[in-house]
Design a protein around this motif. Structure first.
Motif, PDB file in Angstrom:
ATOM      1  N   PHE A   1       0.837  -1.197   0.000  1.00 45.36           N
ATOM      2  CA  PHE A   1       0.000   0.000   0.000  1.00 45.36           C
ATOM      3  C   PHE A   1       0.875   1.251   0.000  1.00 45.36           C
ATOM      4  N   ARG A   2       0.205   2.393  -0.089  1.00 45.04           N
ATOM      5  CA  ARG A   2       0.887   3.679  -0.064  1.00 45.04           C
ATOM      6  C   ARG A   2       1.893   3.740   1.096  1.00 45.04           C
ATOM      7  N   GLY A   3       3.098   4.130   0.773  1.00 46.01           N
ATOM      8  CA  GLY A   3       4.121   4.252   1.803  1.00 46.01           C
ATOM      9  C   GLY A   3       4.976   3.000   1.953  1.00 46.01           C
ATOM     10  N   ASP A   4       4.513   1.885   1.412  1.00 48.17           N
ATOM     11  CA  ASP A   4       5.294   0.648   1.513  1.00 48.17           C
ATOM     12  C   ASP A   4       6.436   0.644   0.504  1.00 48.17           C
ATOM     13  N   TRP A   5       7.503  -0.025   0.903  1.00 44.34           N
ATOM     14  CA  TRP A   5       8.646  -0.200   0.008  1.00 44.34           C
ATOM     15  C   TRP A   5       8.487  -1.504  -0.758  1.00 44.34           C
ATOM     16  N   ILE A   6       9.013  -1.515  -1.956  1.00 39.05           N
ATOM     17  CA  ILE A   6       8.948  -2.721  -2.793  1.00 39.05           C
ATOM     18  C   ILE A   6      10.329  -3.019  -3.357  1.00 39.05           C
ATOM     19  N   GLY A   7      10.691  -4.287  -3.342  1.00 42.61           N
ATOM     20  CA  GLY A   7      11.922  -4.676  -4.037  1.00 42.61           C
ATOM     21  C   GLY A   7      13.037  -5.250  -3.184  1.00 42.61           C
ATOM     22  N   PHE A   8      12.794  -5.380  -1.886  1.00 43.89           N
ATOM     23  CA  PHE A   8      13.844  -5.896  -0.992  1.00 43.89           C
ATOM     24  C   PHE A   8      14.321  -7.282  -1.401  1.00 43.89           C
ATOM     25  N   ASP A   9      13.433  -8.036  -2.030  1.00 46.54           N
ATOM     26  CA  ASP A   9      13.796  -9.397  -2.414  1.00 46.54           C
ATOM     27  C   ASP A   9      14.939  -9.432  -3.417  1.00 46.54           C
ATOM     28  N   GLY A  10      15.208  -8.308  -4.054  1.00 49.25           N
ATOM     29  CA  GLY A  10      16.248  -8.312  -5.077  1.00 49.25           C
ATOM     30  C   GLY A  10      17.651  -8.036  -4.576  1.00 49.25           C
ATOM     31  N   ILE A  11      17.761  -7.516  -3.358  1.00 49.23           N
ATOM     32  CA  ILE A  11      19.070  -7.085  -2.869  1.00 49.23           C
ATOM     33  C   ILE A  11      20.066  -8.227  -2.758  1.00 49.23           C
ATOM     34  N   ALA A  12      19.642  -9.331  -2.156  1.00 45.90           N
ATOM     35  CA  ALA A  12      20.579 -10.403  -1.814  1.00 45.90           C
ATOM     36  C   ALA A  12      21.349 -10.948  -3.014  1.00 45.90           C
ATOM     37  N   GLU A  13      20.634 -11.219  -4.081  1.00 47.30           N
ATOM     38  CA  GLU A  13      21.310 -11.843  -5.212  1.00 47.30           C
ATOM     39  C   GLU A  13      21.281 -10.972  -6.455  1.00 47.30           C
ATOM     40  N   ALA A  14      20.968  -9.690  -6.243  1.00 43.80           N
ATOM     41  CA  ALA A  14      20.967  -8.710  -7.324  1.00 43.80           C
ATOM     42  C   ALA A  14      19.975  -9.045  -8.433  1.00 43.80           C
ATOM     43  N   ARG A  15      19.022  -9.936  -8.127  1.00 41.22           N
ATOM     44  CA  ARG A  15      17.939 -10.222  -9.062  1.00 41.22           C
ATOM     45  C   ARG A  15      16.636 -10.313  -8.284  1.00 41.22           C
ATOM     46  N   HIS A  16      15.579  -9.816  -8.864  1.00 45.82           N
ATOM     47  CA  HIS A  16      14.295  -9.887  -8.188  1.00 45.82           C
ATOM     48  C   HIS A  16      13.794 -11.313  -8.136  1.00 45.82           C
ATOM     49  N   LYS A  17      13.077 -11.628  -7.076  1.00 43.26           N
ATOM     50  CA  LYS A  17      12.573 -12.981  -6.870  1.00 43.26           C
ATOM     51  C   LYS A  17      11.059 -13.050  -7.030  1.00 43.26           C
ATOM     52  N   SER A  18      10.461 -11.930  -7.367  1.00 41.52           N
ATOM     53  CA  SER A  18       9.013 -11.926  -7.510  1.00 41.52           C
ATOM     54  C   SER A  18       8.574 -10.837  -8.481  1.00 41.52           C
ATOM     55  N   ASP A  19       7.296 -10.880  -8.850  1.00 41.72           N
ATOM     56  CA  ASP A  19       6.717  -9.825  -9.674  1.00 41.72           C
ATOM     57  C   ASP A  19       6.020  -8.821  -8.770  1.00 41.72           C
ATOM     58  N   ALA A  20       6.106  -7.559  -9.124  1.00 43.67           N
ATOM     59  CA  ALA A  20       5.369  -6.521  -8.405  1.00 43.67           C
ATOM     60  C   ALA A  20       4.327  -5.961  -9.362  1.00 43.67           C
ATOM     61  N   VAL A  21       3.081  -6.377  -9.191  1.00 44.70           N
ATOM     62  CA  VAL A  21       2.034  -6.040 -10.150  1.00 44.70           C
ATOM     63  C   VAL A  21       1.048  -5.028  -9.577  1.00 44.70           C
ATOM     64  N   ALA A  22       0.807  -3.974 -10.311  1.00 38.21           N
ATOM     65  CA  ALA A  22      -0.145  -2.947  -9.882  1.00 38.21           C
ATOM     66  C   ALA A  22      -1.559  -3.498  -9.945  1.00 38.21           C
ATOM     67  N   MET A  23      -2.357  -3.193  -8.929  1.00 37.93           N
ATOM     68  CA  MET A  23      -3.735  -3.672  -8.906  1.00 37.93           C
ATOM     69  C   MET A  23      -4.691  -2.565  -9.309  1.00 37.93           C
ATOM     70  N   ASP A  24      -4.108  -1.422  -9.606  1.00 35.36           N
ATOM     71  CA  ASP A  24      -4.894  -0.251  -9.954  1.00 35.36           C
ATOM     72  C   ASP A  24      -3.889   0.744 -10.523  1.00 35.36           C
ATOM     73  N   THR A  25      -4.357   1.776 -11.148  1.00 34.60           N
ATOM     74  CA  THR A  25      -3.407   2.781 -11.605  1.00 34.60           C
ATOM     75  C   THR A  25      -2.640   3.292 -10.392  1.00 34.60           C
ATOM     76  N   SER A  26      -1.336   3.185 -10.460  1.00 37.25           N
ATOM     77  CA  SER A  26      -0.520   3.464  -9.285  1.00 37.25           C
ATOM     78  C   SER A  26       0.689   4.302  -9.644  1.00 37.25           C
ATOM     79  N   GLU A  27       1.279   4.871  -8.608  1.00 37.88           N
ATOM     80  CA  GLU A  27       2.518   5.619  -8.820  1.00 37.88           C
ATOM     81  C   GLU A  27       3.545   5.202  -7.797  1.00 37.88           C
ATOM     82  N   VAL A  28       4.724   4.869  -8.280  1.00 40.69           N
ATOM     83  CA  VAL A  28       5.808   4.551  -7.354  1.00 40.69           C
ATOM     84  C   VAL A  28       6.937   5.548  -7.528  1.00 40.69           C
ATOM     85  N   TRP A  29       7.680   5.713  -6.480  1.00 41.28           N
ATOM     86  CA  TRP A  29       8.883   6.526  -6.549  1.00 41.28           C
ATOM     87  C   TRP A  29      10.058   5.581  -6.702  1.00 41.28           C
ATOM     88  N   VAL A  30      10.899   5.890  -7.654  1.00 41.69           N
ATOM     89  CA  VAL A  30      12.042   5.023  -7.951  1.00 41.69           C
ATOM     90  C   VAL A  30      13.248   5.480  -7.142  1.00 41.69           C
TER      91      VAL A  30
END
Lengths: 256, 256
Positions: free
Chosen positions: B92-121
């Motif tokens: 949800f708003r304010g949550d971070w996404i992508g921690f799963d990728g740090i360990a092995e420098a590759r993402h381990k999951s998909d992050a799929v929008a459930m609605d029109t969304s905006e993320v900060w990179v």
DNA sequence: CGTTCGATTGAGGAAGATCAATTAATGTGG
DNA sequence: CCACATTAATTGATCTTCCTCAATCGAACG
């Protein structure tokens, strides 16, 4: 501040497990030992011995330090408001313990030693100071947290998609792999867990665990050691993986 | 004072959180808005709009950035080697996404929008550089990772100790709470999830989810909105919690 | 207005929980 | 060192929950 650092120790398991070839550099075949050595150099941590059954910390205690397992092993136990108690994870040599305390400055679980163990104490404040100077240290911390998140999700997935027998097999595979990565023998392992604890961790009754183990013995993928039914032999870890797979062929459970 | 954005309905959050006094500083009653503001100041992040069904990243992609949800919501999807697919979390708003990728420098999951969304990179390298100067930023990062670990464990616990009906109730409680914390109304919520997706996340079939929802309606703790069975009303979030508790009285499931 | 997708509901069956009895291992005091 | 007590594990019988299969209904959409 390069992920390249974080990758160095992570070339890890796969290559190690497959390259049965002889040891060249210690770093290459023992990534966890390497991590521990660099950690000791960078933090010179206080050591703390914890005996079987004792806790490093308990839920509710004020968070002050992270810990890294240097010897022995731990179980993490969550206790819900209503008194439910559950084993939510295990920590082996090289694993970090205590991330649950960072967010709210209080621990959310108990970290209980399952054997005489030694942890290195890493005061969080000190860790932050040191990691400002030594970016590699911060990379290690983040990699460890990331691994924990990835593993927790894999656990959730096993809980949701595997039947009881396969869940037990998958658990044993995970356990054997954890030992293998650390260079310990996997053909004879002492679980140090009761059936009740395994069941608690895997979301099933102790009877179901017992039946699953008996089934795995009958299937020939594991065996009990000479005396007692506590220690067991896993002649071929991959066979466990195949056992799990077999459950997935009939129903490859896709999303919808 | 802060520019009064679309962050109007905060009174509910305040009452839900039982915040200390009245609405004095926005910071006190809207911690997530406050976190986002300071993040924008410290990182001046690139914004990225993601439409419903699109992914920020997919499993296997090279890890380069973390993301913070500024608007909309996401589901995290794990795919195992054998093709099993599972929803393992929501953001949800304010949550971070992508921690799963740090360990092995590759993402381990998909992050799929459930609605029109905006993320900060937040490019990870840049984040590391900035956090060396601004320790508060690093604290935020660690707190977010810690919260994710804590939540994952709570999820495991729900999966292991709650029967299907209670699991659905607990899920709705979690969802409503997530909205309430963000100042959104909880008396009428649009889940934007099919029964199949809910079931996938909770480790049960879509039929079981449907039956559980019907049961919750009969029990009077939720209600469907006028038209359709997708949106639902939760007049009293605490009632859901009590519903869950009721399942635990007969068997307070302790370890062993 | 029919097609399609999602949701609901019912009937039957299977996986796993519960209850109970037995056996094996561990520990304790005499 | 042995008899006894205690705790853990196994196995069977029964029961409950939830899954599977199937039919129906409703809403959305072309």
């Amino acid at each position: 501040m390069n992920p390249a650092h974080a990758e160095a120790p992570l070339a890890r398991a796969a290559s190690f497990l497959k390259s049965t070839g002889a040891a060249s550099a210690a770093v290459a075949i023992d990534p966890i030992g390497a991590r521990l050595r660099s950690l000791r150099e960078q933090m010179n941590p206080v050591r703390r011995v914890v005996h079987a059954g004792e806790a490093i910390f308990q839920a509710g205690e004020r968070f002050a330090s992270l810990y890294v397992v240097h010897a022995g092993l731990f179980k993490m136990i969550n206790i819900s408001a209503d008194g439910r108690e559950q084993v939510v994870g295990f920590k082996f040599r090289g694993d970090w313990i205590g991330f649950d305390g960072i967010a709210e400055a209080r621990h959310k679980s108990d970290a209980v030693a399952m054997d005489t163990s030694e942890v290195w104490v890493l005061p969080y404040e000190q860790l932050m100071v040191r990691s400002a100077e030594q970016p590699g240290l911060l990379g290690e911390l983040h990699a460890a947290m990331s691994r924990e998140i990835v593993h927790d999700r894999d656990s959730m997935m096993a809980l949701c998609t595997l039947p009881a027998d396969a869940r037990v097999a998958d658990f044993l595979r995970y356990w054997a792999e954890s030992l293998a990565i650390r260079g310990m023998r996997t053909d004879e392992i002492a679980l140090r867990l009761t059936r009740a604890e395994i069941g608690n961790y895997l979301g099933m009754t102790l009877e179901s665990v017992s039946r699953a183990l008996s089934k795995l013995v009958r299937a020939g993928v594991i065996d009990f050691c000479s005396k007692g039914r506590r220690d067991l032999q896993i002649p071929d870890v991959d066979a466990l993986g195949r056992f799990v797979q077999r459950y997935l062929v009939p129903a490859p459970a896709t999303l919808q």
